[in-house]
Design a protein around this motif. Structure first.
Motif, PDB file in Angstrom:
ATOM      1  N   UNK A 102      30.344  30.591  42.122  1.00 58.54           N
ATOM      2  CA  UNK A 102      29.640  31.875  42.097  1.00 58.54           C
ATOM      3  C   UNK A 102      30.040  32.751  43.276  1.00 58.54           C
ATOM      4  N   UNK A 103      30.941  32.228  44.117  1.00 56.28           N
ATOM      5  CA  UNK A 103      31.435  32.994  45.259  1.00 56.28           C
ATOM      6  C   UNK A 103      32.458  34.020  44.775  1.00 56.28           C
ATOM      7  N   UNK A 104      32.486  35.166  45.442  1.00 52.38           N
ATOM      8  CA  UNK A 104      33.379  36.243  45.016  1.00 52.38           C
ATOM      9  C   UNK A 104      34.192  36.751  46.201  1.00 52.38           C
ATOM     10  N   UNK A 105      35.442  37.109  45.933  1.00 48.83           N
ATOM     11  CA  UNK A 105      36.274  37.822  46.894  1.00 48.83           C
ATOM     12  C   UNK A 105      36.981  38.959  46.166  1.00 48.83           C
ATOM     13  N   UNK A 106      37.454  39.940  46.913  1.00 40.46           N
ATOM     14  CA  UNK A 106      38.139  41.084  46.325  1.00 40.46           C
ATOM     15  C   UNK A 106      39.580  41.116  46.834  1.00 40.46           C
ATOM     16  N   UNK A 107      40.345  42.040  46.286  1.00 39.37           N
ATOM     17  CA  UNK A 107      41.731  42.214  46.702  1.00 39.37           C
ATOM     18  C   UNK A 107      41.842  43.487  47.538  1.00 39.37           C
ATOM     19  N   UNK A 108      41.285  43.414  48.756  1.00 42.72           N
ATOM     20  CA  UNK A 108      41.304  44.577  49.637  1.00 42.72           C
ATOM     21  C   UNK A 108      40.277  45.625  49.285  1.00 42.72           C
ATOM     22  N   UNK A 109      39.261  45.238  48.512  1.00 43.75           N
ATOM     23  CA  UNK A 109      38.228  46.186  48.108  1.00 43.75           C
ATOM     24  C   UNK A 109      36.982  46.091  48.969  1.00 43.75           C
ATOM     25  N   UNK A 110      35.953  46.832  48.567  1.00 44.46           N
ATOM     26  CA  UNK A 110      34.656  46.787  49.240  1.00 44.46           C
ATOM     27  C   UNK A 110      33.570  46.935  48.186  1.00 44.46           C
TER      28      UNK A 110
END
Length: 225
Positions: A102-110
């Motif tokens: 359920x963890x999330x990361x972005x590609x240089x986003x906010x």
């Protein structure tokens, strides 16, 4: 040439031509995007419109995998996490956000958690929500990849980027057993590195048999007012 052979040839030509057509985030060219039975039920199972969310369905039940989501291409990719915490193969260069459990990361986003739970209400507001958009942070104690020693207080983590704001979409309270899972029900605005925006909401985290780690995600991309 028989009629059947000619027909098969026409179908192959049509499919080959369609393969070179562009895709957009809210309009799938191939109808299997709207037919989960043809894709095993996973991926972009329905496309969005400018004012109606589409649906993504992914299996995040594994602790040793990331699911990478490209909204523009309507594509989902996956990488495994090795015991030493590294990814194999390398993650895709083009993705918008990725989910581990359920963890999330972005590609240089906010990301910003909004007050909205309804896409209709968000769009009716007429403007992109303002606030403190949160970027990813580097973490060494969030991405759990081995829970086998949890009862002894031993959990193995992978080092990774992590977006604490986006990850609010599901709170897992492990202070009690079994853990308590609580969805925020909120819509999250994802500002991508290219300046476009998406609206994303976690609609469910279990499948039809009650197994956790099967995520239904609603989205509108690109988000425009």
């Amino acid at each position: 040439m028989s009629t059947g052979n000619r027909l098969n040839g026409y179908i192959r030509i049509a499919l080959l031509g369609a393969a070179f057509l562009p895709l957009s985030g809210c309009n799938g060219i191939f109808d299997f995007y709207d037919d989960p039975a043809r894709t095993g039920g996973y991926g972009f199972v329905s496309a969005c419109t400018p004012d109606t969310p589409g649906t993504i369905y992914i299996n995040t039940s594994s602790y040793t995998a990331w699911k990478y989501i490209d909204l523009g291409m309507m594509a989902v990719d996956s990488t495994d996490i090795a015991p030493d915490g590294t990814e194999a193969p390398e993650p895709p260069a083009d993705f918008d956000f990725a989910v581990h459990r359920y963890d999330v990361k972005t590609n240089g986003g906010s990301v910003l958690e909004t007050e909205y739970s309804s896409f209709g209400d968000l769009l009716a507001s007429g403007a992109l929500p303002e606030g403190d958009y949160v970027r990813d942070e580097w973490t060494t104690d969030r991405i759990a990849i081995d829970m086998s020693g949890m009862m002894d207080g031993v959990i193995v983590y992978a080092e990774s980027d992590y977006n604490p704001e986006f990850s609010k979409w599901l709170n897992v309270d492990t202070s009690v057993m079994p853990p308590i899972y609580t969805m925020s029900g909120r819509i999250y605005i994802l500002k991508l590195a290219d300046g476009t925006c998406a609206a994303v909401k976690l609609a469910n985290y279990i499948n039809e048999t009650g197994v956790k780690g099967y995520m239904t995600i609603e989205y509108i991309y690109p988000l425009e007012f």
